[in-house]
Write a protein that holds these residues in place. Structure first.
Motif, PDB file in Angstrom:
ATOM      1  N   TRP A   8      -0.569   3.242   7.828  1.00  0.00           N
ATOM      2  CA  TRP A   8      -1.473   3.895   6.892  1.00  0.00           C
ATOM      3  C   TRP A   8      -1.879   5.273   7.406  1.00  0.00           C
ATOM      4  O   TRP A   8      -1.914   6.246   6.659  1.00  0.00           O
ATOM      5  N   ALA A   9      -2.178   5.364   8.692  1.00  0.00           N
ATOM      6  CA  ALA A   9      -2.719   6.601   9.242  1.00  0.00           C
ATOM      7  C   ALA A   9      -1.649   7.676   9.450  1.00  0.00           C
ATOM      8  O   ALA A   9      -1.932   8.858   9.274  1.00  0.00           O
ATOM      9  N   LEU A  12      -1.016   9.930   6.452  1.00  0.00           N
ATOM     10  CA  LEU A  12      -2.208  10.733   6.184  1.00  0.00           C
ATOM     11  C   LEU A  12      -2.324  11.886   7.172  1.00  0.00           C
ATOM     12  O   LEU A  12      -2.632  13.017   6.787  1.00  0.00           O
ATOM     13  N   VAL A  13      -2.102  11.616   8.431  1.00  0.00           N
ATOM     14  CA  VAL A  13      -2.187  12.659   9.453  1.00  0.00           C
ATOM     15  C   VAL A  13      -1.113  13.717   9.223  1.00  0.00           C
ATOM     16  O   VAL A  13      -1.384  14.925   9.307  1.00  0.00           O
ATOM     17  N   PHE A  15       0.511  14.455   6.316  1.00  0.00           N
ATOM     18  CA  PHE A  15       0.265  15.228   5.098  1.00  0.00           C
ATOM     19  C   PHE A  15      -0.902  16.184   5.249  1.00  0.00           C
ATOM     20  O   PHE A  15      -0.793  17.365   4.938  1.00  0.00           O
ATOM     21  N   TRP A  16      -2.063  15.669   5.709  1.00  0.00           N
ATOM     22  CA  TRP A  16      -3.240  16.528   5.790  1.00  0.00           C
ATOM     23  C   TRP A  16      -3.098  17.566   6.895  1.00  0.00           C
ATOM     24  O   TRP A  16      -3.664  18.657   6.799  1.00  0.00           O
ATOM     25  N   TYR A  19      -0.951  20.108   5.173  1.00  0.00           N
ATOM     26  CA  TYR A  19      -1.750  20.774   4.138  1.00  0.00           C
ATOM     27  C   TYR A  19      -2.700  21.797   4.759  1.00  0.00           C
ATOM     28  O   TYR A  19      -2.778  22.931   4.305  1.00  0.00           O
ATOM     29  N   VAL A  60      -4.601  13.674  -4.530  1.00  0.00           N
ATOM     30  CA  VAL A  60      -4.119  13.045  -3.300  1.00  0.00           C
ATOM     31  C   VAL A  60      -5.305  12.573  -2.456  1.00  0.00           C
ATOM     32  O   VAL A  60      -5.273  11.477  -1.884  1.00  0.00           O
ATOM     33  N   ALA A  61      -6.359  13.381  -2.391  1.00  0.00           N
ATOM     34  CA  ALA A  61      -7.547  12.992  -1.622  1.00  0.00           C
ATOM     35  C   ALA A  61      -8.187  11.733  -2.208  1.00  0.00           C
ATOM     36  O   ALA A  61      -8.576  10.827  -1.468  1.00  0.00           O
ATOM     37  N   CYS A  64      -6.103   8.806  -1.245  1.00  0.00           N
ATOM     38  CA  CYS A  64      -6.302   8.462   0.167  1.00  0.00           C
ATOM     39  C   CYS A  64      -7.607   7.686   0.357  1.00  0.00           C
ATOM     40  O   CYS A  64      -7.651   6.715   1.117  1.00  0.00           O
ATOM     41  N   ASP A  67      -7.029   4.161  -1.038  1.00  0.00           N
ATOM     42  CA  ASP A  67      -6.220   3.382  -0.094  1.00  0.00           C
ATOM     43  C   ASP A  67      -7.033   2.968   1.120  1.00  0.00           C
ATOM     44  O   ASP A  67      -6.901   1.843   1.613  1.00  0.00           O
ATOM     45  N   THR A  68      -7.862   3.866   1.606  1.00  0.00           N
ATOM     46  CA  THR A  68      -8.701   3.559   2.766  1.00  0.00           C
ATOM     47  C   THR A  68      -9.682   2.438   2.440  1.00  0.00           C
ATOM     48  O   THR A  68      -9.863   1.514   3.238  1.00  0.00           O
TER      49      THR A  68
END
Length: 103
Positions: A8-9, A12-13, A15-16, A19, A60-61, A64, A67-68
């Motif tokens: 999961w992480a 996210l790490v 992509f962000w 970004y 997307v945020a 996220c 999902d979290t």
């Protein structure tokens, strides 16, 4: 569960991280981290989805965050006995039900 958290992480790490670096044009010599690549990627996503590219990061945020919350709910359900015991101890301490050991 740790593999699920890692799977999961990691996206996210990645992509962000991309970004943030591309949005602020901190490219370290990599073309994919430039602001032009950032704008191109979101323009392509916007055209593909038929929406304004400016709202994609917010979408997307929100995804996220959802999902979290789902992942935390699954984790809390798996650990519900420990969570209930912890909450019971906290509540008893707050209400003063547990007497001191010297009493």
């Amino acid at each position: 569960m740790r593999y699920v958290l890692a799977l999961w992480a990691l996206p996210l790490v990645i992509f962000w991280g991309w970004y943030g670096l591309s949005y602020h044009d901190i490219h370290f010599g990599y073309v994919m981290l430039t602001r032009q690549a950032h704008d191109l990627v979101f323009q392509l996503y916007g055209e593909t989805l038929g929406i304004d590219p400016g709202i994609i990061p917010g979408m997307v945020a929100k995804a996220c965050v959802l999902d979290t919350l789902i992942l935390l709910a699954i984790y809390a359900f798996r650990r519900r006995r420990q969570v209930v015991a912890w909450a019971r101890i906290r509540r008893e301490r707050y209400l003063g039900v547990i007497s001191s050991p010297n009493a």
